[in-house]
Design an enzyme around this catalytic site. Structure first.
Site, PDB file in Angstrom:
ATOM      1  N   SER A   5      17.570   7.813  17.978  1.00 30.72           N
ATOM      2  CA  SER A   5      16.414   8.367  17.269  1.00 30.72           C
ATOM      3  C   SER A   5      16.556   9.880  17.248  1.00 30.72           C
ATOM      4  O   SER A   5      17.060  10.471  18.213  1.00 30.72           O
ATOM      5  CB  SER A   5      15.130   7.989  18.027  1.00 30.72           C
ATOM      6  OG  SER A   5      14.070   8.837  17.654  1.00 30.72           O
ATOM      7  N   HIS A  47      21.645  11.428  13.067  1.00 37.20           N
ATOM      8  CA  HIS A  47      22.436  10.984  14.219  1.00 37.20           C
ATOM      9  C   HIS A  47      23.285   9.798  13.776  1.00 37.20           C
ATOM     10  O   HIS A  47      23.230   9.389  12.596  1.00 37.20           O
ATOM     11  CB  HIS A  47      21.519  10.625  15.396  1.00 37.20           C
ATOM     12  CG  HIS A  47      20.408   9.692  15.024  1.00 37.20           C
ATOM     13  ND1 HIS A  47      20.626   8.379  14.682  1.00 37.20           N
ATOM     14  CD2 HIS A  47      19.065   9.887  14.903  1.00 37.20           C
ATOM     15  CE1 HIS A  47      19.489   7.789  14.395  1.00 37.20           C
ATOM     16  NE2 HIS A  47      18.513   8.684  14.509  1.00 37.20           N
ATOM     17  N   HIS A  52      21.720   7.042  11.612  1.00 37.33           N
ATOM     18  CA  HIS A  52      21.601   7.306  10.167  1.00 37.33           C
ATOM     19  C   HIS A  52      22.940   7.075   9.469  1.00 37.33           C
ATOM     20  O   HIS A  52      23.002   6.541   8.369  1.00 37.33           O
ATOM     21  CB  HIS A  52      21.193   8.764   9.916  1.00 37.33           C
ATOM     22  CG  HIS A  52      19.808   9.110  10.350  1.00 37.33           C
ATOM     23  ND1 HIS A  52      19.550   9.966  11.402  1.00 37.33           N
ATOM     24  CD2 HIS A  52      18.598   8.737   9.867  1.00 37.33           C
ATOM     25  CE1 HIS A  52      18.246  10.105  11.546  1.00 37.33           C
ATOM     26  NE2 HIS A  52      17.636   9.378  10.626  1.00 37.33           N
ATOM     27  N   ASN A  72      18.039  15.686  10.406  1.00 46.50           N
ATOM     28  CA  ASN A  72      18.436  15.733  11.818  1.00 46.50           C
ATOM     29  C   ASN A  72      19.220  14.457  12.145  1.00 46.50           C
ATOM     30  O   ASN A  72      18.910  13.737  13.086  1.00 46.50           O
ATOM     31  CB  ASN A  72      17.215  15.906  12.720  1.00 46.50           C
ATOM     32  CG  ASN A  72      17.609  16.231  14.142  1.00 46.50           C
ATOM     33  OD1 ASN A  72      18.659  16.822  14.385  1.00 46.50           O
ATOM     34  ND2 ASN A  72      16.798  15.829  15.086  1.00 46.50           N
TER      35      ASN A  72
END
Ligand code: PAF
Length: 280
Positions: free
Chosen positions: A185, A30, A33, A28
């Site tokens: 996050s 974002h 990352h 997941n």
């Protein structure tokens, strides 16, 4: 870019490609990352990212089942950043039998703060990171990049690497923030528009706490309690807002000295638990 699911296929994909740099994730992805991936890229010969939602680090009451699984979108973003290999094991690939053998981190570090509110969390993290390190590096030298938003996690992993003499350099990456200051996050995606507008108050509370902590007459327990109460009054449920020594996450001994401290916070907004920190 290679997408592999088993440890054997990962080893085959990495054979003869030199020293890996590695970014472990739960997917997941974002922009935070992707910043880790960009930082990791020049640190090795072949860049590996893992995507694995690790059941061992979730409490039964937490969001393991609902944690977003977005493999295709994640792979497109990783490929665009120049990632060479994505390791996305299934639970069966990584835990083919119930994982009875776990890594128990030092309770003096791992039972505080996150570990206090999420018992077993760091055992789950260390166990999967040890397993991922063996899968990616196979005992050979390499580099792994972790975000500093998970401040305590990074400290626990550094201690694990040091105490087991793993030949892995741990590199810490700065927290990526949205323009309003909210730490990026995966869990921000759970916030409603109203909660998203409010969410930046956690980092603001930590900034205010850090500033107040440096005053000559600072009473830290009172300041921490007031910071938590101020968030509570806005509808948050804080787990902790606290000032600790960067070296060991213990409360500061003597008068707080600038440059050695970190303000850390964890609080729930609606059903979403957010964490943040600020070194000062
Ligand atoms: O920080 C995370 O995303 C996870 O804790 C990690 C390091 C990938 C282990 O599951």
């Amino acid at each position: 870019m290679d997408l592999v699911h088993t440890i054997d296929d990962l080893r085959a994909a990495l054979a003869g490609r030199g020293r890996p740099s590695f970014v472990p994730t739960m997917g997941n992805l974002h922009d935070g990352h992707l910043a880790l991936v960009r930082q990791a890229k020049p640190l090795g010969d072949v860049l590996v990212a893992s995507i694995f939602v690790n059941r061992l680090q979730f409490l039964p009451t937490e969001d393991f089942d609902s944690y977003p699984r977005t493999l295709q979108a994640d792979c497109s973003r990783l490929e665009a950043e120049g990632c060479d290999v994505v390791f996305a094991p299934s639970e069966h690939d990584l835990y083919p039998e119930p994982q009875r053998f776990t890594i128990a981190p030092d309770p003096r570090l791992a039972d505080l703060l996150e570990g206090h509110f999420r018992p077993g969390f760091f055992t789950g993290v260390c166990t999967v990171v040890m397993k991922l390190f063996w899968a990616v590096f196979g005992g050979a030298p390499g580099t792994a990049v972790f975000g500093r938003k998970d401040y305590q996690q990074q400290m626990v992993i550094r201690q694990m690497v040091r105490q087991f003499a793993l030949p892995v350099d741990i590199v810490g990456a700065d927290i990526s923030r949205a323009p309003d200051g909210l730490a990026l996050s995966s869990r921000n995606a759970y916030l409603s528009p109203e909660e998203r507008a409010e969410a930046v108050q956690l980092s603001r509370a930590l900034q205010a706490l850090a500033q107040a902590a440096l005053r000559p007459d600072a009473d830290l327990p009172a300041l921490e309690a007031a910071a938590a109460q101020a968030l509570r009054a806005r509808g948050w449920q804080p787990d902790y807002l606290t000032v600790r020594q960067c070296s060991d996450l213990q409360p500061p001994q003597g008068k707080p000295r600038q440059g050695t401290l970190v303000a850390l916070g964890a609080a729930r907004l609606g059903t979403t638990r957010l964490i943040d920190n600020l070194e000062f």
